[in-house]
Scaffold this motif. Structure first.
Motif, PDB file in Angstrom:
ATOM      1  N   THR A   1       3.800  -6.554   5.632  1.00 17.00           N
ATOM      2  CA  THR A   1       2.823  -7.647   5.483  1.00 17.00           C
ATOM      3  C   THR A   1       2.368  -7.766   4.036  1.00 17.00           C
ATOM      4  O   THR A   1       2.270  -8.874   3.500  1.00 17.00           O
ATOM      5  CB  THR A   1       1.591  -7.382   6.401  1.00 17.00           C
ATOM      6  OG1 THR A   1       2.066  -7.099   7.704  1.00 17.00           O
ATOM      7  CG2 THR A   1       0.664  -8.560   6.448  1.00 17.00           C
ATOM      8  N   VAL A   2       2.104  -6.614   3.410  1.00 13.96           N
ATOM      9  CA  VAL A   2       1.677  -6.633   1.999  1.00 13.96           C
ATOM     10  C   VAL A   2       2.778  -7.265   1.133  1.00 13.96           C
ATOM     11  O   VAL A   2       2.514  -8.132   0.287  1.00 13.96           O
ATOM     12  CB  VAL A   2       1.354  -5.192   1.521  1.00 13.96           C
ATOM     13  CG1 VAL A   2       1.149  -5.140   0.014  1.00 13.96           C
ATOM     14  CG2 VAL A   2       0.109  -4.669   2.233  1.00 13.96           C
ATOM     15  N   GLY A   3       4.015  -6.841   1.367  1.00 12.22           N
ATOM     16  CA  GLY A   3       5.157  -7.388   0.609  1.00 12.22           C
ATOM     17  C   GLY A   3       5.303  -8.885   0.829  1.00 12.22           C
ATOM     18  O   GLY A   3       5.533  -9.650  -0.112  1.00 12.22           O
ATOM     19  N   ASN A   4       5.131  -9.296   2.079  1.00 17.55           N
ATOM     20  CA  ASN A   4       5.233 -10.733   2.401  1.00 17.55           C
ATOM     21  C   ASN A   4       4.182 -11.547   1.675  1.00 17.55           C
ATOM     22  O   ASN A   4       4.456 -12.640   1.179  1.00 17.55           O
ATOM     23  CB  ASN A   4       5.054 -10.949   3.907  1.00 17.55           C
ATOM     24  CG  ASN A   4       6.349 -10.771   4.647  1.00 17.55           C
ATOM     25  OD1 ASN A   4       7.410 -10.773   4.037  1.00 17.55           O
ATOM     26  ND2 ASN A   4       6.272 -10.610   5.939  1.00 17.55           N
ATOM     27  N   LEU A   5       2.958 -10.999   1.646  1.00 13.57           N
ATOM     28  CA  LEU A   5       1.870 -11.732   0.977  1.00 13.57           C
ATOM     29  C   LEU A   5       2.166 -11.878  -0.519  1.00 13.57           C
ATOM     30  O   LEU A   5       1.961 -12.953  -1.095  1.00 13.57           O
ATOM     31  CB  LEU A   5       0.541 -10.987   1.163  1.00 13.57           C
ATOM     32  CG  LEU A   5      -0.208 -11.270   2.457  1.00 13.57           C
ATOM     33  CD1 LEU A   5      -1.454 -10.404   2.543  1.00 13.57           C
ATOM     34  CD2 LEU A   5      -0.628 -12.727   2.522  1.00 13.57           C
ATOM     35  N   ALA A   6       2.659 -10.787  -1.135  1.00 11.28           N
ATOM     36  CA  ALA A   6       2.987 -10.841  -2.570  1.00 11.28           C
ATOM     37  C   ALA A   6       4.098 -11.868  -2.813  1.00 11.28           C
ATOM     38  O   ALA A   6       4.025 -12.688  -3.732  1.00 11.28           O
ATOM     39  CB  ALA A   6       3.409  -9.456  -3.057  1.00 11.28           C
TER      40      ALA A   6
ATOM     41  N   VAL B   1      -5.820  -5.544  -3.436  1.00 12.38           N
ATOM     42  CA  VAL B   1      -6.980  -4.900  -2.784  1.00 12.38           C
ATOM     43  C   VAL B   1      -6.613  -4.503  -1.356  1.00 12.38           C
ATOM     44  O   VAL B   1      -6.946  -3.405  -0.900  1.00 12.38           O
ATOM     45  CB  VAL B   1      -8.206  -5.847  -2.803  1.00 12.38           C
ATOM     46  CG1 VAL B   1      -9.342  -5.271  -1.975  1.00 12.38           C
ATOM     47  CG2 VAL B   1      -8.676  -6.078  -4.227  1.00 12.38           C
ATOM     48  N   LEU B   2      -5.885  -5.382  -0.652  1.00  8.93           N
ATOM     49  CA  LEU B   2      -5.468  -5.066   0.720  1.00  8.93           C
ATOM     50  C   LEU B   2      -4.641  -3.784   0.738  1.00  8.93           C
ATOM     51  O   LEU B   2      -4.883  -2.883   1.542  1.00  8.93           O
ATOM     52  CB  LEU B   2      -4.646  -6.240   1.288  1.00  8.93           C
ATOM     53  CG  LEU B   2      -3.892  -5.990   2.585  1.00  8.93           C
ATOM     54  CD1 LEU B   2      -4.856  -5.841   3.752  1.00  8.93           C
ATOM     55  CD2 LEU B   2      -2.909  -7.127   2.887  1.00  8.93           C
ATOM     56  N   ALA B   3      -3.664  -3.692  -0.197  1.00  8.19           N
ATOM     57  CA  ALA B   3      -2.780  -2.533  -0.225  1.00  8.19           C
ATOM     58  C   ALA B   3      -3.531  -1.254  -0.551  1.00  8.19           C
ATOM     59  O   ALA B   3      -3.188  -0.174  -0.068  1.00  8.19           O
ATOM     60  CB  ALA B   3      -1.663  -2.771  -1.247  1.00  8.19           C
ATOM     61  N   SER B   4      -4.580  -1.357  -1.380  1.00  6.63           N
ATOM     62  CA  SER B   4      -5.254  -0.127  -1.789  1.00  6.63           C
ATOM     63  C   SER B   4      -6.410   0.267  -0.865  1.00  6.63           C
ATOM     64  O   SER B   4      -6.701   1.447  -0.725  1.00  6.63           O
ATOM     65  CB  SER B   4      -5.753  -0.270  -3.243  1.00  6.63           C
ATOM     66  OG  SER B   4      -6.402  -1.497  -3.403  1.00  6.63           O
ATOM     67  N   VAL B   5      -7.046  -0.695  -0.238  1.00 11.34           N
ATOM     68  CA  VAL B   5      -8.243  -0.387   0.558  1.00 11.34           C
ATOM     69  C   VAL B   5      -7.927  -0.144   2.036  1.00 11.34           C
ATOM     70  O   VAL B   5      -8.476   0.768   2.655  1.00 11.34           O
ATOM     71  CB  VAL B   5      -9.281  -1.546   0.428  1.00 11.34           C
ATOM     72  CG1 VAL B   5     -10.393  -1.417   1.453  1.00 11.34           C
ATOM     73  CG2 VAL B   5      -9.861  -1.578  -0.970  1.00 11.34           C
ATOM     74  N   ALA B   6      -7.010  -0.963   2.584  1.00 15.72           N
ATOM     75  CA  ALA B   6      -6.778  -0.939   4.040  1.00 15.72           C
ATOM     76  C   ALA B   6      -6.428   0.447   4.591  1.00 15.72           C
ATOM     77  O   ALA B   6      -6.971   0.835   5.637  1.00 15.72           O
ATOM     78  CB  ALA B   6      -5.711  -1.961   4.408  1.00 15.72           C
ATOM     79  N   PRO B   7      -5.542   1.236   3.943  1.00 10.19           N
ATOM     80  CA  PRO B   7      -5.232   2.552   4.531  1.00 10.19           C
ATOM     81  C   PRO B   7      -6.460   3.448   4.686  1.00 10.19           C
ATOM     82  O   PRO B   7      -6.610   4.147   5.689  1.00 10.19           O
ATOM     83  CB  PRO B   7      -4.231   3.158   3.533  1.00 10.19           C
ATOM     84  CG  PRO B   7      -3.615   1.975   2.865  1.00 10.19           C
ATOM     85  CD  PRO B   7      -4.696   0.955   2.775  1.00 10.19           C
ATOM     86  N   TYR B   8      -7.366   3.398   3.689  1.00 11.53           N
ATOM     87  CA  TYR B   8      -8.582   4.235   3.775  1.00 11.53           C
ATOM     88  C   TYR B   8      -9.505   3.725   4.881  1.00 11.53           C
ATOM     89  O   TYR B   8     -10.098   4.487   5.622  1.00 11.53           O
ATOM     90  CB  TYR B   8      -9.311   4.251   2.423  1.00 11.53           C
ATOM     91  CG  TYR B   8      -8.480   4.882   1.343  1.00 11.53           C
ATOM     92  CD1 TYR B   8      -8.302   6.267   1.307  1.00 11.53           C
ATOM     93  CD2 TYR B   8      -7.847   4.109   0.385  1.00 11.53           C
ATOM     94  CE1 TYR B   8      -7.506   6.855   0.333  1.00 11.53           C
ATOM     95  CE2 TYR B   8      -7.059   4.691  -0.591  1.00 11.53           C
ATOM     96  CZ  TYR B   8      -6.884   6.060  -0.616  1.00 11.53           C
ATOM     97  OH  TYR B   8      -6.093   6.640  -1.567  1.00 11.53           O
TER      98      TYR B   8
END
Lengths: 386, 169
Positions: free
Chosen positions: A268-273, A37-44
């Protein structure tokens, strides 16, 4: 906390191993969904945040403080008091606009302000160490931990519930000032209301009561990163510390972070995954070892915590004054904890206080210091984006 | 009608101190720029000070019907507060730690026949406490063994609970 409602009865029934295994797998599912959700929502959201005016920042920060004040503390008054106290601590020093001194009491050392990491270490680390002194003689109970790996059928059985509670976790986590504890309580309540036939009654060792808070708790981590990376507002106390880490490296969390250094966002997204995958690996293999840490005598653990708190604070700026401040906040935090005040609102107040002050003054200046116009700007009669 | 739970020892005094602190915050905020422009440096701190005073007053008003935590009036409460939060070993070691922190490196305390290093008092005080703790642990192990002999087959958690119940009421 919510995990203990059913986790503790399960441990008493000799199912500690399976409970830990299932909650680890469900935590990973929740964590990965939160990251997605972070990866898909944050940019928008970051694009939208570029159009945010100071009044919007002020409102979001105020919402965060009120939420954490009302949900985290025993009473609303205590929560709001703690948040306001934190904001006052955050405002100590020179005013960035007019260079007026605020709450410095004529002290040169206070003109640079009080670093919020000093407050955090004092209120979380030292206060907890002092608090644990009351249980110095308590002998840890050894718990038998075996049969950790849950079966695939058990995981698949709870998958629909874990997806639902993950979404709850992400949404609650994304609200500034909330975080995992509150998300897990919401998720537990959801599970109680929606699961008609739990494996055992809730509160007596239901697996559903374990799955719901654990998934929501980890999904809230991804959610808490959304306001932190897009608005520069911490979603919880952990992201407040990460804001500090990013600032130390010269990065400015907020909408411009996504434009100027997009690789930091994807890093950050990669680190979280990756962290979630490692949680699965180490959670399932190392739990017997981690259980030993709980058995460490407190007479050894408490001095170790205190030494690390002193070293950590001194290493910030090489200042002994900050060490004394940290110990002072530790003492204050201890008594606040004893008398049922929560630390979370104080910490978020320290972070959000200066941000609220800045956006409030900018918003007020933009309407020519007209209080009535400021209030009508805060609560417009129609949506600005419609 | 349900009775409100008693306050903890020192709770009201702590809240009164926080109220006093809030009033101090409000006064300090007023000193920054008075009731000047609404976007002055002191405007937001004034608002925070007012919020702190109002919320603390509401906490104190909510506690006015709660009974005192200990018999014997304010003195009894003070005794209970000191016994709970400032036990002698903690006070002693805190004072020694602060003394050691404030003493410049290599300080030696003077006495009649020569000098002692500054860390010696802390170590001397630690010895009887460590011995007392060792005795306490030995007693506790003895309690658990006695419970195990009387009621074999109990889980560790239940054995501990039973030992606490039987030997410590």
């Amino acid at each position: 906390m919510a995990t203990a409602f059913d986790g503790y009865p399960l441990a008493q029934q000799g199912e500690a191993g399976r409970a830990i295994g299932l909650s680890t797998v469900m935590s990973v599912i929740g964590g990965l969904l939160g990251t997605l959700v972070l990866a898909s929502v944050a940019p928008y959201l970051a694009d939208m945040a570029l159009e945010f005016a100071p009044r919007d920042y002020f409102l979001i920060a105020a919402l965060g403080l009120l939420l954490v004040g009302s949900l985290a503390a025993e009473s609303l008054s205590r929560g709001i008091f703690a948040a306001a106290l934190g904001a006052v601590i955050g405002l100590v020093g020179l005013d960035p606009v007019t260079a007026d001194t605020r709450f410095t009491l004529g002290s040169m050392q206070l003109m640079g302000g009080i670093h919020y990491v000093v407050v955090m270490i004092g209120m979380y680390g030292v206060a907890e160490a002092f608090f644990q002194l009351h249980q110095l003689d308590a002998t840890p109970v050894r718990q038998k931990v075996d049969k950790i790996l849950p079966s695939l059928s058990l995981v698949l059985r709870f998958l629909p519930l874990s997806i639902r509670t993950s979404l709850i976790g992400v949404i609650v986590g994304a609200l500034p000032g909330t975080g995992g504890d509150i998300a897990s309580l919401f998720a537990y309540d959801h599970a109680k209301r929606t699961v008609k036939k739990p494996s055992k009654p809730f509160g007596e060792g239901a697996y559903e009561g374990l799955v719901a808070p654990e998934t929501a708790n980890n999904a809230a981590v991804g959610g808490a990163y959304v306001p932190m990376l897009t608005l520069g507002m911490p979603g919880d106390a952990v992201t407040a510390i990460i804001i500090g880490a990013l600032t130390i490296h010269g990065l400015n969390p907020g909408p411009m972070l996504m434009i100027e250094t997009p690789y930091i966002f994807w890093f950050t997204v990669g680190n979280l995954a990756l962290a979630n995958l490692f949680l699965l690996l180490f959670g399932l293999t190392g739990i017997k070892l981690f259980a030993k840490v709980v058995e460490l005598p407190k007479a050894i653990l408490i001095p170790l915590i205190l030494v690390l708190c002193v070293v950590g604070t001194y290493s910030l700026n090489g200042s002994m004054t900050e060490v004394y401040w940290m110990l002072g906040f530790g003492l204050l935090g201890y008594f606040m904890k004893v008398y049922r005040f929560q630390m979370g609102p104080v910490i978020l107040g320290v972070i959000l206080g200066p941000l609220m002050d800045k956006s409030y003054r900018q918003a007020m200046a933009s309407v020519g210091n007209d209080s009535a116009a400021f209030v009508s700007e805060l609560f417009p009669t129609r949506c600005r984006w419609c | 009608m349900s009775h409100p739970p008693p306050l903890k020892a020192g709770e009201r005094a702590f809240n009164l101190l926080l109220l006093l602190f809030s009033a101090g915050v409000f006064y300090e905020a007023y000193r920054i720029s008075g009731f000047d422009l609404p976007n002055s440096a002191g405007a937001f701190p004034l608002l925070l000070g007012a919020i702190m005073i109002v919320t603390m007053l509401s906490i104190l008003l909510g506690q006015r019907h709660h009974p005192r935590p200990a018999a014997g009036g304010a003195l009894g409460e003070l005794r209970q507060f000191l016994a709970t939060h400032f036990p002698l070993p903690v006070v002693l070691f805190s004072l020694l730690a602060v003394g050691y922190l404030l003493a410049p490196a290599g300080t030696r305390l003077h006495r009649c026949h020569g000098t002692v290093p500054a860390h010696r008092p802390a170590l001397s005080a630690a010895r009887p406490l460590a011995q007392r703790r060792a005795r306490h642990r030995a007693d506790h192990r003895g309690d658990l063994c006695a419970v195990h002999t009387a009621v074999p087959g109990l889980s560790p958690l239940n054995r501990q609970r039973l030992a606490n119940e039987v030997f410590h009421g």
